[in-house]
Design a protein around this motif. Sequence first.
Motif, short mmCIF file in Angstrom:
data_model
loop_
_atom_site.label_atom_id
_atom_site.label_comp_id
_atom_site.label_asym_id
_atom_site.label_seq_id
_atom_site.Cartn_x
_atom_site.Cartn_y
_atom_site.Cartn_z
N UNK A 6 0.85 -1.19 0.00
CA UNK A 6 0.00 0.00 0.00
C UNK A 6 0.89 1.25 0.00
N UNK A 7 1.08 1.83 -1.17
CA UNK A 7 1.96 2.99 -1.30
C UNK A 7 1.46 4.17 -0.47
N UNK A 8 0.14 4.37 -0.44
CA UNK A 8 -0.43 5.49 0.31
C UNK A 8 -0.13 5.33 1.80
N UNK A 9 -0.19 4.09 2.30
CA UNK A 9 0.09 3.83 3.71
C UNK A 9 1.56 4.14 4.02
N UNK A 10 2.47 3.74 3.14
CA UNK A 10 3.88 4.02 3.33
C UNK A 10 4.16 5.53 3.31
N UNK A 11 3.50 6.25 2.38
CA UNK A 11 3.69 7.70 2.32
C UNK A 11 3.21 8.36 3.61
N UNK A 12 2.11 7.84 4.15
CA UNK A 12 1.59 8.38 5.41
C UNK A 12 2.57 8.14 6.55
N UNK A 13 3.16 6.93 6.59
CA UNK A 13 4.12 6.61 7.65
C UNK A 13 5.39 7.45 7.53
N UNK A 14 5.80 7.71 6.30
CA UNK A 14 7.01 8.52 6.10
C UNK A 14 6.85 9.94 6.64
N UNK A 15 5.61 10.38 6.71
CA UNK A 15 5.36 11.74 7.20
C UNK A 15 5.19 11.79 8.71
N UNK A 16 5.23 10.63 9.36
CA UNK A 16 5.01 10.57 10.81
C UNK A 16 6.33 10.43 11.55
N UNK A 17 6.34 10.96 12.76
CA UNK A 17 7.48 10.77 13.66
C UNK A 17 7.10 9.62 14.61
N UNK A 18 7.87 8.54 14.59
CA UNK A 18 7.52 7.35 15.37
C UNK A 18 8.66 6.96 16.31
N UNK A 19 9.01 7.80 17.25
CA UNK A 19 10.17 7.50 18.11
C UNK A 19 10.00 6.24 18.95
N UNK A 20 8.79 6.02 19.51
CA UNK A 20 8.58 4.84 20.35
C UNK A 20 8.67 3.56 19.51
N UNK A 21 8.10 3.61 18.32
CA UNK A 21 8.15 2.45 17.44
C UNK A 21 9.57 2.14 17.03
N UNK A 22 10.33 3.17 16.68
CA UNK A 22 11.72 2.96 16.27
C UNK A 22 12.54 2.42 17.44
N UNK A 23 12.32 2.95 18.63
CA UNK A 23 13.05 2.46 19.82
C UNK A 23 12.72 0.99 20.08
N UNK A 24 11.45 0.64 19.90
CA UNK A 24 11.04 -0.75 20.13
C UNK A 24 11.73 -1.69 19.15
N UNK A 25 11.73 -1.33 17.88
CA UNK A 25 12.38 -2.16 16.86
C UNK A 25 13.88 -2.28 17.15
#
Length: 244
Positions: A6-25
């Motif tokens: 889903x390209x639209x979903x990826x574009x939406x995620x690229x515009x978000x700041x996800x510090x907790x998610x990145x820390x978890x990964x």
Amino acid sequence: LVKTQDRAHLDELNALDMPRTIRCINKLQSVPWMVNEKVFAALSHCWENGVEVGELPSPTDEKIPSKPVDIATNEDARRKWRKMAARIRFENSASQSKRIQVAKVLWMGKKFMGRPIYYPWYMDFRGRKYVRPYFLQPQGPDWARSMLRAAKGKPIETNAAEEALAIQGANAYGEDKVTLEARVEWTHANREMIEAVADAPEGAVSVWGKADKPWAFLAFCIEWAAFLKEGRGYVSTLPCSIDS
């Protein structure tokens, strides 16, 4: 990081700041694993000797019985034999991919024996997290994930820690529908059986092989016996599954 078409979903995620998610990964990716040598030895033994335990497939195809002597004239016998032969061919074909998986897990286990293993992780579109490599990984089938232990252990110093390990064993055996207290009691009540399995896994396959998750139970028996021998302060490296 996110597996989706889903390209639209990826574009939406690229515009978000996800510090907790990145820390978890990154936290998941920083966890070192090791091959559990005793489980690896038991798995190798069962595989090389054609011992089917749990979801472990047979290393060889099932043979198709010879055709009935009257197959040319006996329609009922001919129909039954063809039906049976078709079933065996289908099951043999389905088992081939499982055999390849076992062979690759054993190859990877031998390759990484004694070395820390770090896994890259990713997420699906829902945010659920998965290990990216196949075969030898902590989210694989029972016989594969049980071949892994933590490279960095934690000492068992409290009742809560001891009970968590005891519950892991009861759950793996199949005593997961009773209270937590009953699971701890079950583990203590079966001390002799657990120590016998840990002492000679290859000779006690008929015992630990009856568990709901036999390979996880084998890994537990080895860990619990070591804990009983050393007592409080024993550094455990067995991952314990906990419902949240």
